[in-house]
Design an enzyme around this catalytic site. Structure first.
Site, PDB file in Angstrom:
ATOM      1  N   HIS A 159       3.280   2.758  -5.235  1.00  0.00           N
ATOM      2  CA  HIS A 159       3.682   2.392  -3.863  1.00  0.00           C
ATOM      3  C   HIS A 159       5.177   2.065  -3.764  1.00  0.00           C
ATOM      4  CE1 HIS A 159      -0.420   2.401  -2.487  1.00  0.00           C
ATOM      5  NE2 HIS A 159      -0.778   1.478  -3.362  1.00  0.00           N
ATOM      6  N   HIS A 197      -5.635   4.754  -3.484  1.00  0.00           N
ATOM      7  CA  HIS A 197      -4.644   4.592  -2.412  1.00  0.00           C
ATOM      8  C   HIS A 197      -3.581   5.684  -2.491  1.00  0.00           C
ATOM      9  CE1 HIS A 197      -6.249   0.499  -3.304  1.00  0.00           C
ATOM     10  NE2 HIS A 197      -6.258   0.399  -1.981  1.00  0.00           N
ATOM     11  N   ASP A 284      -9.570   2.755  -9.031  1.00  0.00           N
ATOM     12  CA  ASP A 284     -10.138   2.005  -7.906  1.00  0.00           C
ATOM     13  C   ASP A 284     -10.975   2.910  -7.001  1.00  0.00           C
ATOM     14  OD1 ASP A 284      -7.722   3.228  -7.288  1.00  0.00           O
ATOM     15  OD2 ASP A 284      -6.793   1.436  -6.436  1.00  0.00           O
TER      16      ASP A 284
HETATM   17  C1  FKS Z   1      -7.120  -5.216   1.070  1.00  0.00           C
HETATM   18  C2  FKS Z   1      -5.606  -5.266   1.120  1.00  0.00           C
HETATM   19  C3  FKS Z   1      -4.996  -4.119   0.419  1.00  0.00           C
HETATM   20  C4  FKS Z   1      -3.038  -3.603  -0.973  1.00  0.00           C
HETATM   21  C5  FKS Z   1      -3.714  -2.680  -1.912  1.00  0.00           C
HETATM   22  C6  FKS Z   1      -2.748  -2.178  -2.950  1.00  0.00           C
HETATM   23  C7  FKS Z   1      -3.325  -1.146  -3.861  1.00  0.00           C
HETATM   24  C8  FKS Z   1      -2.460  -0.915  -5.081  1.00  0.00           C
HETATM   25  C9  FKS Z   1      -2.834   0.301  -5.902  1.00  0.00           C
HETATM   26  C10 FKS Z   1      -1.937   0.375  -7.133  1.00  0.00           C
HETATM   27  F1  FKS Z   1      -2.218   1.432  -7.860  1.00  0.00           F
HETATM   28  F2  FKS Z   1      -0.667   0.426  -6.791  1.00  0.00           F
HETATM   29  F3  FKS Z   1      -2.127  -0.685  -7.901  1.00  0.00           F
HETATM   30  N1  FKS Z   1      -3.847  -4.558  -0.304  1.00  0.00           N
HETATM   31  N2  FKS Z   1      -7.724  -6.206   1.911  1.00  0.00           N
HETATM   32  O1  FKS Z   1      -4.166   0.236  -6.335  1.00  0.00           O
HETATM   33  O2  FKS Z   1      -2.692   1.486  -5.177  1.00  0.00           O
HETATM   34 ZN    ZN Z   2      -4.986   1.856  -5.627  1.00  0.00          ZN
END
Ligand code: FKS
Ligand code: ZN
Length: 341
Positions: A159, A197, A284
Protein backbone atom coordinates in the site's frame (compact mmCIF):
# COMPACT_ATOMS: atom_id res chain seq x y z
CA UNK A 1 14.09 -22.04 -1.22
CA UNK A 2 16.11 -19.52 0.77
CA UNK A 3 14.30 -17.41 3.39
CA UNK A 4 15.65 -13.99 4.34
CA UNK A 5 14.62 -12.90 7.84
CA UNK A 6 15.62 -10.57 10.69
CA UNK A 7 14.20 -10.07 14.21
CA UNK A 8 14.15 -6.31 13.52
CA UNK A 9 10.48 -6.58 12.52
CA UNK A 10 9.67 -6.70 16.26
CA UNK A 11 10.78 -3.07 16.58
CA UNK A 12 7.60 -2.07 14.74
CA UNK A 13 4.74 -2.85 17.08
CA UNK A 14 1.79 -0.50 16.88
CA UNK A 15 -0.72 -0.36 19.72
CA UNK A 16 -3.83 0.54 17.83
CA UNK A 17 -5.57 1.17 14.52
CA UNK A 18 -8.90 2.83 13.81
CA UNK A 19 -11.45 0.07 13.17
CA UNK A 20 -15.24 0.09 13.40
CA UNK A 21 -15.04 3.55 14.92
CA UNK A 22 -12.71 2.51 17.72
CA UNK A 23 -8.99 2.37 18.36
CA UNK A 24 -8.42 -1.39 18.41
CA UNK A 25 -5.31 -3.58 18.70
CA UNK A 26 -3.30 -3.69 15.49
CA UNK A 27 -3.97 -6.74 13.31
CA UNK A 28 -0.51 -6.35 11.79
CA UNK A 29 1.53 -7.67 14.74
CA UNK A 30 4.93 -9.33 15.39
CA UNK A 31 3.27 -12.70 16.10
CA UNK A 32 2.45 -12.96 12.38
CA UNK A 33 6.12 -13.11 11.42
CA UNK A 34 6.87 -15.45 14.36
CA UNK A 35 4.26 -17.87 13.02
CA UNK A 36 5.59 -17.70 9.47
CA UNK A 37 9.19 -18.22 10.62
CA UNK A 38 8.20 -21.21 12.72
CA UNK A 39 6.27 -22.74 9.80
CA UNK A 40 9.23 -22.22 7.44
CA UNK A 41 11.42 -24.10 9.94
CA UNK A 42 8.84 -26.84 10.45
CA UNK A 43 8.46 -27.34 6.70
CA UNK A 44 12.25 -27.42 6.20
CA UNK A 45 11.85 -25.00 3.33
CA UNK A 46 15.58 -24.29 3.24
CA UNK A 47 18.22 -22.05 4.82
CA UNK A 48 17.22 -18.91 6.73
CA UNK A 49 19.69 -16.02 6.46
CA UNK A 50 19.99 -12.42 7.63
CA UNK A 51 19.69 -9.64 5.04
CA UNK A 52 22.70 -7.73 3.67
CA UNK A 53 22.78 -3.96 4.11
CA UNK A 54 22.21 -2.10 0.82
CA UNK A 55 21.89 1.35 2.38
CA UNK A 56 19.13 3.72 1.27
CA UNK A 57 19.98 3.65 -2.45
CA UNK A 58 17.41 1.00 -3.42
CA UNK A 59 14.77 2.71 -1.22
CA UNK A 60 15.37 6.12 -2.80
CA UNK A 61 15.15 4.53 -6.27
CA UNK A 62 11.42 4.01 -5.54
CA UNK A 63 10.42 6.50 -2.83
CA UNK A 64 10.55 10.30 -2.80
CA UNK A 65 13.56 11.66 -0.88
CA UNK A 66 11.41 14.01 1.22
CA UNK A 67 9.19 11.09 2.19
CA UNK A 68 12.16 8.92 3.15
CA UNK A 69 13.57 11.80 5.25
CA UNK A 70 10.18 12.20 6.92
CA UNK A 71 9.99 8.49 7.83
CA UNK A 72 13.48 8.63 9.29
CA UNK A 73 12.70 11.69 11.44
CA UNK A 74 9.01 11.13 12.26
CA UNK A 75 9.31 9.33 15.60
CA UNK A 76 11.94 11.79 16.86
CA UNK A 77 9.73 14.78 15.99
CA UNK A 78 6.72 13.10 17.62
CA UNK A 79 8.62 12.13 20.80
CA UNK A 80 10.03 15.69 21.03
CA UNK A 81 6.42 16.84 21.63
CA UNK A 82 6.42 14.73 24.80
CA UNK A 83 4.32 11.94 23.31
CA UNK A 84 5.02 8.27 23.99
CA UNK A 85 2.03 6.64 22.29
CA UNK A 86 1.95 5.69 18.59
CA UNK A 87 2.22 8.50 16.05
CA UNK A 88 -0.96 8.72 13.97
CA UNK A 89 -2.20 11.23 11.37
CA UNK A 90 -5.24 13.44 11.86
CA UNK A 91 -6.48 15.01 8.61
CA UNK A 92 -5.91 14.67 4.88
CA UNK A 93 -5.67 17.21 2.05
CA UNK A 94 -8.63 16.08 -0.06
CA UNK A 95 -10.24 17.69 -3.15
CA UNK A 96 -9.50 21.39 -3.43
CA UNK A 97 -7.08 21.60 -0.49
CA UNK A 98 -3.41 22.59 -0.76
CA UNK A 99 -0.74 19.91 -1.17
CA UNK A 100 1.96 21.60 0.91
CA UNK A 101 4.11 19.80 3.47
CA UNK A 102 3.36 21.30 6.89
CA UNK A 103 6.15 22.15 9.35
CA UNK A 104 4.54 20.59 12.42
CA UNK A 105 4.77 16.82 12.91
CA UNK A 106 0.98 16.30 13.17
CA UNK A 107 0.59 17.92 9.78
CA UNK A 108 3.52 16.02 8.26
CA UNK A 109 2.06 12.68 9.41
CA UNK A 110 -1.15 13.52 7.57
CA UNK A 111 0.58 14.88 4.46
CA UNK A 112 2.60 11.67 4.01
CA UNK A 113 -0.22 9.17 4.69
CA UNK A 114 -3.64 8.07 3.48
CA UNK A 115 -5.19 6.31 6.49
CA UNK A 116 -5.32 6.17 10.29
CA UNK A 117 -4.55 2.47 10.53
CA UNK A 118 -0.79 2.71 10.25
CA UNK A 119 0.91 3.88 13.45
CA UNK A 120 4.57 4.90 13.55
CA UNK A 121 6.41 3.61 16.62
CA UNK A 122 9.90 4.14 18.05
CA UNK A 123 11.40 1.29 16.04
CA UNK A 124 9.43 1.65 12.82
CA UNK A 125 12.30 3.17 10.82
CA UNK A 126 14.72 0.35 11.73
CA UNK A 127 12.07 -2.29 11.01
CA UNK A 128 11.11 -0.89 7.61
CA UNK A 129 14.68 -0.30 6.41
CA UNK A 130 15.55 -3.87 7.42
CA UNK A 131 12.43 -5.00 5.54
CA UNK A 132 13.68 -3.25 2.40
CA UNK A 133 17.10 -4.90 2.85
CA UNK A 134 15.36 -8.29 3.16
CA UNK A 135 13.56 -7.76 -0.15
CA UNK A 136 16.71 -6.53 -1.90
CA UNK A 137 18.75 -9.44 -0.52
CA UNK A 138 16.16 -11.76 -2.07
CA UNK A 139 16.38 -9.89 -5.38
CA UNK A 140 20.18 -10.17 -5.29
CA UNK A 141 19.86 -13.94 -4.86
CA UNK A 142 17.70 -14.17 -7.97
CA UNK A 143 20.29 -12.10 -9.88
CA UNK A 144 22.91 -14.59 -8.66
CA UNK A 145 20.88 -17.41 -10.19
CA UNK A 146 18.59 -18.77 -7.46
CA UNK A 147 15.27 -20.04 -8.83
CA UNK A 148 13.32 -18.53 -5.93
CA UNK A 149 13.61 -16.73 -2.58
CA UNK A 150 11.29 -15.72 0.25
CA UNK A 151 11.53 -12.25 1.85
CA UNK A 152 10.02 -12.80 5.31
CA UNK A 153 9.50 -9.33 6.70
CA UNK A 154 6.95 -7.06 8.29
CA UNK A 155 5.47 -4.50 8.24
CA UNK A 156 4.17 -5.17 4.70
CA UNK A 157 4.68 -2.81 1.76
CA UNK A 158 2.20 -2.94 -1.13
CA UNK A 159 0.00 0.00 0.00
CA UNK A 160 3.00 2.34 0.34
CA UNK A 161 3.36 4.67 -2.65
CA UNK A 162 6.21 6.91 -3.78
CA UNK A 163 5.49 9.46 -1.04
CA UNK A 164 2.86 8.18 1.36
CA UNK A 165 2.27 5.41 3.90
CA UNK A 166 -0.94 3.59 4.82
CA UNK A 167 -2.50 0.14 5.07
CA UNK A 168 0.17 -0.96 7.57
CA UNK A 169 2.83 -0.18 4.93
CA UNK A 170 5.73 2.34 4.87
CA UNK A 171 8.30 1.20 2.32
CA UNK A 172 7.12 -0.80 -0.68
CA UNK A 173 9.36 -3.86 -0.39
CA UNK A 174 8.09 -5.56 -3.57
CA UNK A 175 8.54 -2.38 -5.61
CA UNK A 176 12.01 -1.80 -4.16
CA UNK A 177 13.01 -5.37 -5.10
CA UNK A 178 11.55 -4.99 -8.61
CA UNK A 179 13.38 -1.70 -9.19
CA UNK A 180 16.61 -3.22 -7.86
CA UNK A 181 16.30 -6.06 -10.39
CA UNK A 182 15.77 -3.48 -13.16
CA UNK A 183 18.76 -1.44 -12.01
CA UNK A 184 20.97 -4.52 -12.05
CA UNK A 185 20.44 -5.85 -15.52
CA UNK A 186 16.89 -7.18 -15.81
CA UNK A 187 14.75 -5.76 -18.64
CA UNK A 188 11.26 -6.69 -17.56
CA UNK A 189 9.77 -7.50 -14.15
CA UNK A 190 6.25 -8.72 -13.40
CA UNK A 191 4.74 -8.11 -9.98
CA UNK A 192 1.93 -10.51 -9.15
CA UNK A 193 -0.03 -9.29 -6.12
CA UNK A 194 -2.18 -12.02 -4.56
CA UNK A 195 -2.94 -10.20 -1.30
CA UNK A 196 -6.67 -9.78 -0.58
CA UNK A 197 -6.30 -6.00 -0.77
CA UNK A 198 -5.37 -4.06 -3.88
CA UNK A 199 -1.69 -3.05 -3.98
CA UNK A 200 -2.42 0.61 -4.64
CA UNK A 201 1.12 1.68 -3.78
CA UNK A 202 2.77 -0.74 -6.20
CA UNK A 203 0.29 0.12 -8.94
CA UNK A 204 0.90 3.85 -8.57
CA UNK A 205 4.70 3.51 -8.51
CA UNK A 206 4.81 1.70 -11.87
CA UNK A 207 1.60 3.02 -13.47
CA UNK A 208 3.26 4.90 -16.34
CA UNK A 209 5.93 2.29 -17.09
CA UNK A 210 6.02 -0.63 -19.51
CA UNK A 211 9.09 -2.33 -17.98
CA UNK A 212 7.26 -3.40 -14.80
CA UNK A 213 3.95 -5.20 -15.27
CA UNK A 214 1.59 -5.07 -12.28
CA UNK A 215 -1.10 -7.76 -11.96
CA UNK A 216 -3.36 -7.83 -8.89
CA UNK A 217 -6.19 -10.10 -7.72
CA UNK A 218 -8.11 -8.49 -4.88
CA UNK A 219 -11.46 -7.63 -3.33
CA UNK A 220 -13.40 -5.07 -5.36
CA UNK A 221 -12.50 -1.59 -4.05
CA UNK A 222 -16.17 -0.59 -4.32
CA UNK A 223 -16.60 -2.50 -1.05
CA UNK A 224 -13.13 -3.00 0.30
CA UNK A 225 -10.05 -1.16 1.46
CA UNK A 226 -8.17 0.69 -0.04
CA UNK A 227 -11.44 1.90 -1.71
CA UNK A 228 -9.87 4.50 -4.01
CA UNK A 229 -7.78 2.39 -6.39
CA UNK A 230 -7.91 -1.12 -7.82
CA UNK A 231 -10.74 -0.97 -10.37
CA UNK A 232 -10.61 -3.08 -13.54
CA UNK A 233 -10.48 -0.03 -15.83
CA UNK A 234 -7.12 1.09 -14.39
CA UNK A 235 -4.89 -0.20 -17.19
CA UNK A 236 -1.83 2.05 -16.94
CA UNK A 237 -1.00 5.45 -18.43
CA UNK A 238 1.30 6.74 -21.17
CA UNK A 239 4.06 4.19 -21.84
CA UNK A 240 2.47 2.06 -19.13
CA UNK A 241 -0.88 1.75 -20.92
CA UNK A 242 -1.71 -1.97 -20.91
CA UNK A 243 0.88 -2.82 -18.23
CA UNK A 244 -1.47 -2.71 -15.24
CA UNK A 245 -4.04 -5.48 -14.82
CA UNK A 246 -6.54 -5.35 -11.97
CA UNK A 247 -8.73 -8.38 -11.35
CA UNK A 248 -11.21 -7.32 -8.65
CA UNK A 249 -13.50 -10.03 -7.22
CA UNK A 250 -16.65 -9.82 -5.09
CA UNK A 251 -16.77 -10.55 -1.38
CA UNK A 252 -17.13 -14.26 -0.56
CA UNK A 253 -15.16 -15.33 -3.64
CA UNK A 254 -13.76 -18.85 -3.19
CA UNK A 255 -11.25 -21.03 -5.02
CA UNK A 256 -13.29 -21.26 -8.25
CA UNK A 257 -13.42 -17.51 -8.90
CA UNK A 258 -9.99 -16.86 -7.41
CA UNK A 259 -8.09 -19.41 -9.51
CA UNK A 260 -9.93 -18.33 -12.67
CA UNK A 261 -8.61 -14.82 -12.02
CA UNK A 262 -5.14 -16.23 -11.34
CA UNK A 263 -5.14 -17.93 -14.77
CA UNK A 264 -6.06 -14.62 -16.42
CA UNK A 265 -3.22 -12.94 -14.55
CA UNK A 266 -0.70 -15.69 -15.32
CA UNK A 267 -1.61 -15.57 -19.02
CA UNK A 268 -0.78 -11.85 -19.04
CA UNK A 269 2.50 -12.53 -17.20
CA UNK A 270 3.48 -15.22 -19.77
CA UNK A 271 2.70 -12.88 -22.64
CA UNK A 272 4.86 -10.17 -21.00
CA UNK A 273 7.77 -12.67 -20.64
CA UNK A 274 9.52 -11.04 -17.67
CA UNK A 275 13.04 -11.91 -16.51
CA UNK A 276 11.80 -12.14 -12.90
CA UNK A 277 8.48 -12.31 -11.06
CA UNK A 278 7.98 -10.63 -7.70
CA UNK A 279 5.00 -12.07 -5.81
CA UNK A 280 3.32 -9.83 -3.24
CA UNK A 281 2.30 -12.72 -1.03
CA UNK A 282 -0.62 -11.97 1.25
CA UNK A 283 -2.70 -14.83 2.62
CA UNK A 284 -5.58 -12.70 3.89
CA UNK A 285 -7.64 -14.41 1.14
CA UNK A 286 -8.02 -17.21 3.73
CA UNK A 287 -11.57 -18.12 4.80
CA UNK A 288 -10.65 -17.55 8.46
CA UNK A 289 -9.06 -14.14 8.03
CA UNK A 290 -10.55 -11.71 10.57
CA UNK A 291 -10.60 -8.62 8.30
CA UNK A 292 -11.23 -10.16 4.88
CA UNK A 293 -14.09 -11.70 2.88
CA UNK A 294 -12.63 -14.33 0.55
CA UNK A 295 -12.88 -18.06 1.12
CA UNK A 296 -9.61 -19.82 0.22
CA UNK A 297 -8.72 -22.92 2.28
CA UNK A 298 -5.24 -23.87 3.52
CA UNK A 299 -4.79 -26.52 0.78
CA UNK A 300 -5.59 -23.93 -1.90
CA UNK A 301 -2.28 -22.23 -1.09
CA UNK A 302 -0.34 -25.32 -2.25
CA UNK A 303 -2.18 -25.05 -5.57
CA UNK A 304 -1.47 -21.31 -5.70
CA UNK A 305 2.27 -21.95 -5.32
CA UNK A 306 2.39 -24.69 -7.93
CA UNK A 307 0.43 -22.66 -10.49
CA UNK A 308 2.72 -19.66 -10.01
CA UNK A 309 5.83 -21.85 -10.23
CA UNK A 310 4.48 -23.37 -13.49
CA UNK A 311 5.43 -20.03 -15.07
CA UNK A 312 8.95 -21.45 -15.01
CA UNK A 313 10.36 -18.02 -14.10
CA UNK A 314 12.57 -16.93 -11.15
CA UNK A 315 10.28 -16.01 -8.24
CA UNK A 316 10.77 -13.62 -5.34
CA UNK A 317 8.03 -14.00 -2.73
CA UNK A 318 7.59 -10.93 -0.51
CA UNK A 319 5.34 -11.25 2.54
CA UNK A 320 2.34 -8.89 2.66
CA UNK A 321 -0.89 -9.48 4.65
CA UNK A 322 -2.64 -12.36 6.46
CA UNK A 323 -4.20 -11.89 9.91
CA UNK A 324 -5.45 -15.33 10.97
CA UNK A 325 -2.40 -15.61 13.19
CA UNK A 326 -2.76 -19.33 14.00
CA UNK A 327 -2.91 -20.28 10.30
CA UNK A 328 -0.75 -17.61 8.65
CA UNK A 329 2.41 -19.72 8.86
CA UNK A 330 0.83 -22.80 7.32
CA UNK A 331 -0.84 -20.81 4.55
CA UNK A 332 2.29 -18.87 3.56
CA UNK A 333 4.48 -21.97 3.73
CA UNK A 334 1.98 -23.91 1.63
CA UNK A 335 2.44 -21.40 -1.21
CA UNK A 336 6.23 -21.74 -0.94
CA UNK A 337 6.08 -25.54 -0.76
CA UNK A 338 3.69 -25.64 -3.71
CA UNK A 339 6.18 -23.52 -5.65
CA UNK A 340 9.13 -25.83 -4.94
CA UNK A 341 7.53 -29.23 -5.47
C1 FKS B 1 -10.87 -3.05 8.45
C2 FKS B 1 -9.96 -1.87 8.19
C3 FKS B 1 -9.00 -2.15 7.10
C4 FKS B 1 -6.67 -1.65 6.50
C5 FKS B 1 -6.34 -2.98 5.93
C6 FKS B 1 -4.90 -3.02 5.47
C7 FKS B 1 -4.53 -4.28 4.77
C8 FKS B 1 -3.03 -4.43 4.62
C9 FKS B 1 -2.59 -5.54 3.69
C10 FKS B 1 -1.07 -5.62 3.69
F1 FKS B 1 -0.65 -6.56 2.87
F2 FKS B 1 -0.53 -4.47 3.32
F3 FKS B 1 -0.62 -5.93 4.90
N1 FKS B 1 -7.73 -1.60 7.44
N2 FKS B 1 -11.94 -2.73 9.35
O1 FKS B 1 -3.10 -6.78 4.10
O2 FKS B 1 -3.03 -5.32 2.38
ZN1 ZN C 1 -4.11 -7.42 2.57
Amino acid sequence: MLTIYSDDHRLHHGKGELNDGELQPCYECPERADQVLEAVRRAKLGDIVLPDDFGLGPVRAVHDVRYVDFLQRAWGLWAAEGRSSDALPLAWPVRGMRQLEPDYIDGKLSYFSFDAGTPITAGTWTAVTTGANIAVTGAARLLAGDASAFALSRPPGHHAARDYFGGYCFLNNAAIAAQYLRDNGASRIAILDVDYHHGNGTQSIFYDRSDVLFVSIHADPKNEYPFFLGHADERGAGDGDGYNLNLPLPWQSGADKWFAALETGLTRVREFAPDYVVVSLGVDTYVGDPISQFRLESDDYLEMGSRIAALGMPLLFVLEGGYAVAEVGTNVTNVLLGATR
